[in-house]
Motif scaffolding. Structure first.
Motif, PDB file in Angstrom:
ATOM      1  N   ALA A 128       0.809  -1.218   0.000  1.00  0.00           N
ATOM      2  CA  ALA A 128       0.000   0.000   0.000  1.00  0.00           C
ATOM      3  C   ALA A 128       0.843   1.269   0.000  1.00  0.00           C
ATOM      4  O   ALA A 128       0.411   2.311  -0.473  1.00  0.00           O
ATOM      5  N   SER A 129       2.065   1.177   0.500  1.00  0.00           N
ATOM      6  CA  SER A 129       2.930   2.358   0.549  1.00  0.00           C
ATOM      7  C   SER A 129       3.639   2.638  -0.776  1.00  0.00           C
ATOM      8  O   SER A 129       4.295   3.668  -0.921  1.00  0.00           O
ATOM      9  N   SER A 130       3.510   1.756  -1.748  1.00  0.00           N
ATOM     10  CA  SER A 130       4.150   1.946  -3.056  1.00  0.00           C
ATOM     11  C   SER A 130       3.539   3.146  -3.760  1.00  0.00           C
ATOM     12  O   SER A 130       2.348   3.435  -3.618  1.00  0.00           O
ATOM     13  N   ASN A 131       4.363   3.834  -4.551  1.00  0.00           N
ATOM     14  CA  ASN A 131       3.805   4.993  -5.241  1.00  0.00           C
ATOM     15  C   ASN A 131       3.075   4.579  -6.519  1.00  0.00           C
ATOM     16  O   ASN A 131       3.326   3.523  -7.096  1.00  0.00           O
ATOM     17  N   VAL A 132       2.157   5.425  -6.920  1.00  0.00           N
ATOM     18  CA  VAL A 132       1.263   5.140  -8.039  1.00  0.00           C
ATOM     19  C   VAL A 132       2.039   4.962  -9.348  1.00  0.00           C
ATOM     20  O   VAL A 132       1.702   4.096 -10.157  1.00  0.00           O
ATOM     21  N   GLN A 133       3.089   5.750  -9.553  1.00  0.00           N
ATOM     22  CA  GLN A 133       3.873   5.636 -10.782  1.00  0.00           C
ATOM     23  C   GLN A 133       4.530   4.255 -10.884  1.00  0.00           C
ATOM     24  O   GLN A 133       4.546   3.653 -11.959  1.00  0.00           O
ATOM     25  N   ASP A 134       5.065   3.753  -9.772  1.00  0.00           N
ATOM     26  CA  ASP A 134       5.673   2.419  -9.774  1.00  0.00           C
ATOM     27  C   ASP A 134       4.621   1.355 -10.074  1.00  0.00           C
ATOM     28  O   ASP A 134       4.875   0.393 -10.802  1.00  0.00           O
ATOM     29  N   ALA A 135       3.436   1.530  -9.513  1.00  0.00           N
ATOM     30  CA  ALA A 135       2.350   0.577  -9.763  1.00  0.00           C
ATOM     31  C   ALA A 135       1.949   0.587 -11.236  1.00  0.00           C
ATOM     32  O   ALA A 135       1.741  -0.465 -11.835  1.00  0.00           O
ATOM     33  N   ALA A 136       1.861   1.773 -11.809  1.00  0.00           N
ATOM     34  CA  ALA A 136       1.494   1.884 -13.234  1.00  0.00           C
ATOM     35  C   ALA A 136       2.526   1.169 -14.099  1.00  0.00           C
ATOM     36  O   ALA A 136       2.177   0.464 -15.047  1.00  0.00           O
ATOM     37  N   LYS A 137       3.787   1.323 -13.733  1.00  0.00           N
ATOM     38  CA  LYS A 137       4.865   0.664 -14.481  1.00  0.00           C
ATOM     39  C   LYS A 137       4.732  -0.857 -14.383  1.00  0.00           C
ATOM     40  O   LYS A 137       4.841  -1.567 -15.383  1.00  0.00           O
ATOM     41  N   GLU A 138       4.498  -1.354 -13.178  1.00  0.00           N
ATOM     42  CA  GLU A 138       4.343  -2.798 -12.984  1.00  0.00           C
ATOM     43  C   GLU A 138       3.101  -3.327 -13.706  1.00  0.00           C
ATOM     44  O   GLU A 138       3.140  -4.393 -14.317  1.00  0.00           O
ATOM     45  N   MET A 139       2.006  -2.589 -13.618  1.00  0.00           N
ATOM     46  CA  MET A 139       0.782  -3.020 -14.291  1.00  0.00           C
ATOM     47  C   MET A 139       1.000  -3.076 -15.799  1.00  0.00           C
ATOM     48  O   MET A 139       0.539  -3.995 -16.471  1.00  0.00           O
ATOM     49  N   SER A 140       1.739  -2.123 -16.325  1.00  0.00           N
ATOM     50  CA  SER A 140       2.052  -2.105 -17.744  1.00  0.00           C
ATOM     51  C   SER A 140       2.939  -3.290 -18.127  1.00  0.00           C
ATOM     52  O   SER A 140       2.631  -4.036 -19.052  1.00  0.00           O
ATOM     53  N   ASN A 141       4.039  -3.460 -17.398  1.00  0.00           N
ATOM     54  CA  ASN A 141       4.989  -4.529 -17.707  1.00  0.00           C
ATOM     55  C   ASN A 141       4.361  -5.917 -17.610  1.00  0.00           C
ATOM     56  O   ASN A 141       4.684  -6.810 -18.371  1.00  0.00           O
ATOM     57  N   ARG A 142       3.455  -6.083 -16.646  1.00  0.00           N
ATOM     58  CA  ARG A 142       2.840  -7.385 -16.396  1.00  0.00           C
ATOM     59  C   ARG A 142       1.473  -7.530 -17.064  1.00  0.00           C
ATOM     60  O   ARG A 142       0.819  -8.559 -16.921  1.00  0.00           O
ATOM     61  N   GLN A 143       1.048  -6.484 -17.757  1.00  0.00           N
ATOM     62  CA  GLN A 143      -0.243  -6.441 -18.448  1.00  0.00           C
ATOM     63  C   GLN A 143      -1.400  -6.761 -17.500  1.00  0.00           C
ATOM     64  O   GLN A 143      -2.230  -7.627 -17.748  1.00  0.00           O
ATOM     65  N   LEU A 144      -1.442  -6.031 -16.386  1.00  0.00           N
ATOM     66  CA  LEU A 144      -2.471  -6.216 -15.371  1.00  0.00           C
ATOM     67  C   LEU A 144      -3.486  -5.078 -15.420  1.00  0.00           C
ATOM     68  O   LEU A 144      -3.105  -3.915 -15.495  1.00  0.00           O
ATOM     69  N   ARG A 145      -4.736  -5.419 -15.325  1.00  0.00           N
ATOM     70  CA  ARG A 145      -5.795  -4.412 -15.225  1.00  0.00           C
ATOM     71  C   ARG A 145      -6.209  -4.186 -13.773  1.00  0.00           C
ATOM     72  O   ARG A 145      -6.839  -3.193 -13.455  1.00  0.00           O
ATOM     73  N   ARG A 146      -5.852  -5.129 -12.909  1.00  0.00           N
ATOM     74  CA  ARG A 146      -6.198  -5.060 -11.489  1.00  0.00           C
ATOM     75  C   ARG A 146      -4.999  -5.488 -10.662  1.00  0.00           C
ATOM     76  O   ARG A 146      -4.318  -6.453 -10.996  1.00  0.00           O
ATOM     77  N   LEU A 147      -4.787  -4.774  -9.561  1.00  0.00           N
ATOM     78  CA  LEU A 147      -3.618  -5.019  -8.731  1.00  0.00           C
ATOM     79  C   LEU A 147      -4.026  -5.078  -7.261  1.00  0.00           C
ATOM     80  O   LEU A 147      -4.391  -4.051  -6.675  1.00  0.00           O
ATOM     81  N   PRO A 148      -4.003  -6.272  -6.651  1.00  0.00           N
ATOM     82  CA  PRO A 148      -4.287  -6.362  -5.221  1.00  0.00           C
ATOM     83  C   PRO A 148      -3.197  -5.652  -4.416  1.00  0.00           C
ATOM     84  O   PRO A 148      -2.016  -5.721  -4.746  1.00  0.00           O
ATOM     85  N   ILE A 149      -3.628  -4.982  -3.343  1.00  0.00           N
ATOM     86  CA  ILE A 149      -2.728  -4.186  -2.515  1.00  0.00           C
ATOM     87  C   ILE A 149      -2.634  -4.833  -1.129  1.00  0.00           C
ATOM     88  O   ILE A 149      -3.644  -5.225  -0.550  1.00  0.00           O
ATOM     89  N   THR A 150      -1.404  -4.903  -0.614  1.00  0.00           N
ATOM     90  CA  THR A 150      -1.182  -5.562   0.675  1.00  0.00           C
ATOM     91  C   THR A 150      -0.558  -4.603   1.685  1.00  0.00           C
ATOM     92  O   THR A 150       0.061  -3.603   1.319  1.00  0.00           O
ATOM     93  N   GLU A 151      -0.733  -4.966   2.944  1.00  0.00           N
ATOM     94  CA  GLU A 151      -0.036  -4.329   4.062  1.00  0.00           C
ATOM     95  C   GLU A 151       0.313  -5.439   5.021  1.00  0.00           C
ATOM     96  O   GLU A 151      -0.577  -6.197   5.429  1.00  0.00           O
ATOM     97  N   GLY A 152       1.582  -5.582   5.311  1.00  0.00           N
ATOM     98  CA  GLY A 152       2.016  -6.645   6.204  1.00  0.00           C
ATOM     99  C   GLY A 152       1.653  -8.025   5.686  1.00  0.00           C
ATOM    100  O   GLY A 152       1.358  -8.926   6.467  1.00  0.00           O
ATOM    101  N   GLY A 153       1.629  -8.184   4.366  1.00  0.00           N
ATOM    102  CA  GLY A 153       1.309  -9.467   3.758  1.00  0.00           C
ATOM    103  C   GLY A 153      -0.176  -9.764   3.639  1.00  0.00           C
ATOM    104  O   GLY A 153      -0.564 -10.757   3.049  1.00  0.00           O
ATOM    105  N   LYS A 154      -1.032  -8.906   4.175  1.00  0.00           N
ATOM    106  CA  LYS A 154      -2.479  -9.106   4.125  1.00  0.00           C
ATOM    107  C   LYS A 154      -3.098  -8.205   3.050  1.00  0.00           C
ATOM    108  O   LYS A 154      -2.745  -7.033   2.942  1.00  0.00           O
ATOM    109  N   VAL A 155      -4.009  -8.761   2.269  1.00  0.00           N
ATOM    110  CA  VAL A 155      -4.669  -7.980   1.224  1.00  0.00           C
ATOM    111  C   VAL A 155      -5.612  -6.969   1.878  1.00  0.00           C
ATOM    112  O   VAL A 155      -6.473  -7.339   2.674  1.00  0.00           O
ATOM    113  N   VAL A 156      -5.415  -5.687   1.543  1.00  0.00           N
ATOM    114  CA  VAL A 156      -6.210  -4.619   2.155  1.00  0.00           C
ATOM    115  C   VAL A 156      -6.956  -3.779   1.128  1.00  0.00           C
ATOM    116  O   VAL A 156      -7.753  -2.915   1.483  1.00  0.00           O
TER     117      VAL A 156
END
Length: 140
Positions: free
Chosen positions: A83-111
């Motif tokens: 959850a602390s990751s920045n949006v630009q990094d997430a956009a890059k990962e979603m692009s590279n991995r061709q993801l339309r949805r990205l689950p977000i975690t905190e302490g290993g738990k999906v939040v």
């Protein structure tokens, strides 16, 4: 100016099922909640994600039994980000991995979850365009 984090834009209202849920149960849940994806959990551990498209392409198109376990159609080994990751990094990962949805975690738990639409609505710096460009590329 502080950078947006995934915590700032994620949807916290998650729809989850356990692996024993059926295609029909998940499809009905999607219809009732007007959503396009459901997280498949084993307790608090994320084991898969299934989309409306997965149900149509992997099950309905082949005439599979609607009582089949959703785990047979869900994508496993789900990529997540903290959850602390920045949006630009997430956009890059979603692009590279061709993801339309990205689950977000905190302490290993999906939040939460971030969808491409969340980037388009909330992000700055054209993060949504970056993600969409990668997602739209044909896979090899």
């Amino acid at each position: 100016m502080t950078q947006l984090t995934l915590r700032d834009i994620m949807t916290r209202d998650l729809t989850t099922v356990d692996g024993g849920a059926t295609l029909k149960e998940v499809a009905s849940l999607m219809r009732e909640q007007d959503i396009g994806n459901v997280l498949v959990m084993d307790g608090e551990r994320l084991v898969g994600i299934v989309t409306d498209r997965d149900i149509v392409i992997r099950a309905v198109a082949y005439g599979h039994d609607l009582g089949s376990a959703i785990t047979d159609y869900a994508s496993g080994n789900v990529f997540t980000m903290d959850a602390s990751s920045n949006v630009q990094d997430a956009a890059k990962e979603m692009s590279n991995r061709q993801l339309r949805r990205l689950p977000i975690t905190e302490g290993g738990k999906v939040v939460g979850i971030v969808a491409l639409a969340d980037l388009a609505t909330n992000a700055t710096g054209r993060a949504d365009e970056q993600a969409l460009q990668g997602i739209s590329q044909p896979t090899t």
